[in-house]
Design an enzyme around this catalytic site. Structure first.
Site, PDB file in Angstrom:
ATOM      1  N   CYS A 133      45.781  41.034  45.697  1.00 46.20           N
ATOM      2  CA  CYS A 133      44.720  40.395  46.384  1.00 46.20           C
ATOM      3  C   CYS A 133      45.200  39.490  47.477  1.00 46.20           C
ATOM      4  O   CYS A 133      44.744  39.407  48.788  1.00 46.20           O
ATOM      5  CB  CYS A 133      43.810  39.447  45.475  1.00 46.20           C
ATOM      6  N   LEU A 178      41.172  41.532  39.249  1.00 45.73           N
ATOM      7  CA  LEU A 178      41.808  41.957  40.295  1.00 45.73           C
ATOM      8  C   LEU A 178      43.239  41.142  40.312  1.00 45.73           C
ATOM      9  O   LEU A 178      43.160  40.018  40.206  1.00 45.73           O
ATOM     10  CB  LEU A 178      41.063  41.609  41.690  1.00 45.73           C
ATOM     11  N   CYS A 179      44.225  41.978  40.541  1.00 46.52           N
ATOM     12  CA  CYS A 179      45.537  41.303  40.562  1.00 46.52           C
ATOM     13  C   CYS A 179      45.783  40.485  41.579  1.00 46.52           C
ATOM     14  O   CYS A 179      45.555  40.808  42.929  1.00 46.52           O
ATOM     15  CB  CYS A 179      46.629  42.422  40.857  1.00 46.52           C
ATOM     16  N   VAL A 180      46.205  39.368  41.283  1.00 44.54           N
ATOM     17  CA  VAL A 180      46.217  38.089  42.401  1.00 44.54           C
ATOM     18  C   VAL A 180      47.398  38.437  43.303  1.00 44.54           C
ATOM     19  O   VAL A 180      47.013  38.272  44.628  1.00 44.54           O
ATOM     20  CB  VAL A 180      46.606  36.632  41.585  1.00 44.54           C
ATOM     21  N   PHE A 183      42.579  46.154  38.351  1.00 46.37           N
ATOM     22  CA  PHE A 183      42.566  46.702  39.705  1.00 46.37           C
ATOM     23  C   PHE A 183      43.843  46.245  40.276  1.00 46.37           C
ATOM     24  O   PHE A 183      44.094  44.805  40.242  1.00 46.37           O
ATOM     25  CB  PHE A 183      41.474  46.413  40.670  1.00 46.37           C
TER      26      PHE A 183
END
Lengths: 127, 102, 130
Positions: C82, C77-79, C39
């Site tokens: 995020c 989830l892409c840090v 994501f």
């Protein structure tokens, strides 16, 4: 965040950029993916077609809109061994631009050759 | 070698379909999903352009997205094939790579 | 075949996350593996456990979480995405001195390298976005 990949597999990745920068975050996030991806020692190409050619436009000044001016980073791609940048001639012409308007040296390709380039790839990323 | 191209925008609003069709080759395929399904019926102003495309390329449309937009009972453009999600998955596996024209 | 998925849009606004979910289900039902869903961009908002959609609507986050629990799909989830959008797990909470977390079960935060790795290790990568 340092990431290492030692799987020993080399694939051909192409990043296809088709949007004007700044209106959305897709241009900068494509560039970030390329920079992170460089650590994986894959074969990387970047292709700029349609409105994506504006990502390489010289003289971008984002001071007044308070955005980070990431356009200079395209010039640093060489240091990450990302050397294959392609721009479609027709996309530039349609927008009243020429290769002289670009901030980095690229290989110009005709629309008829775009598919040939994509056909050599394993993975297509287009945001 | 061939590419499955995914188009998800109505060509009446965005030029993505034109931009895709102007570049792909005869071995490639296109699947219309989400809002792009509105161009799948015969009788739209894209009729002749899509007929030219289907003459040498495979065009598909995602049935659940057609149904959702009240278009499932309309006659599809000649040469266009309707698929469900499993058909979509099969197309992904049959082509060498997938290109989403976002 | 191994088919990984990239989701670039958040829930409810755009169909992308729904399309990706239906595609993932169909791929699994067809006997393929879906090793990872990555994501990116607003797509990371699919992983918040703070949504309360109306009862007669689909629960996008819970559907994804169930896919992780029941089918072992790795939801990443892409840090960087995020951090910009306020998606916080325990590690991020401690590192950035926040007082809450909101990453739902089955999702984990990690780097963009996970997307590249999915591209390398999967037979196909399919993108859903705007």
């Amino acid at each position: 965040m340092e990431e290492e990949y030692s799987g020993g597999v080399e694939k051909k990745f192409i990043y296809i950029n088709r949007r004007v920068p700044h209106g959305t975050a897709y241009a900068i996030e494509s560039l970030e993916t390329v920079l992170i991806g460089a650590a994986f020692d894959q074969d990387v190409s970047m292709l700029f077609i349609d409105d994506g050619v504006f990502q390489l436009k010289k003289d971008q000044n984002t001071e007044s809109i308070e955005f980070k001016n990431f356009s200079k980073a395209y010039r640093a791609l060489e240091m990450y061994d990302v050397e294959k940048l392609y721009v479609e001639t027709e996309s530039l012409q349609e927008r009243g631009l020429s290769a002289d308007d670009l901030l980095v040296g690229v290989e110009m390709i005709d629309r008829a050759r775009v598919n040939e380039l994509i056909d050599q790839q394993d993975v297509v990323l287009s945001f | 070698m061939s590419t499955l191209n995914i188009i998800n925008k109505s060509p009446f609003e965005k030029r993505t379909l034109d931009q895709c069709l102007s570049r792909i080759s005869k071995d490639d395929a296109v699947i219309l999903i989400e809002d792009a399904v509105v161009v799948a019926m015969s009788g739209t102003s894209y009729d002749s352009q899509l007929k030219t495309a289907t003459a040498d390329k495979k065009l598909y449309v995602l049935t659940p997205d057609l149904e959702a937009r009240g278009l499932a009972d309309r006659s599809l453009l000649d040469g266009l094939t309707a698929v469900d999600y499993k058909g979509f998955v099969a197309l992904v596996t049959e082509h060498d790579r997938v290109h989403s024209w976002l | 075949m191994k088919i990984s998925i990239l989701v670039n849009e958040g829930p409810y606004q755009h169909q992308a996350s729904d399309s990706a979910y239906q595609f993932a289900l169909a791929a699994l039902e067809s006997g393929h593996e879906v090793p990872r869903v990555f994501f990116y961009h607003d797509g990371v908002n699919n992983g918040t456990n703070l949504t309360t959609p109306p009862q007669d609507d689909r629960h996008i986050q819970k559907r994804w979480s169930a896919l992780a629990q029941e089918k072992g799909v790795d939801l990443v989830l892409c840090v960087a995405a995020c951090q910009r959008r306020g998606m916080v797990d325990e590690g991020e909470r401690d590192r950035n001195k926040k007082d809450a977390t909101n990453v739902a079960d089955g999702f984990r935060i990690s780097g963009l390298g996970q997307l590249i790795e999915a591209g390398i290790e999967s037979d196909r990568l399919v993108t859903f976005g705007d």
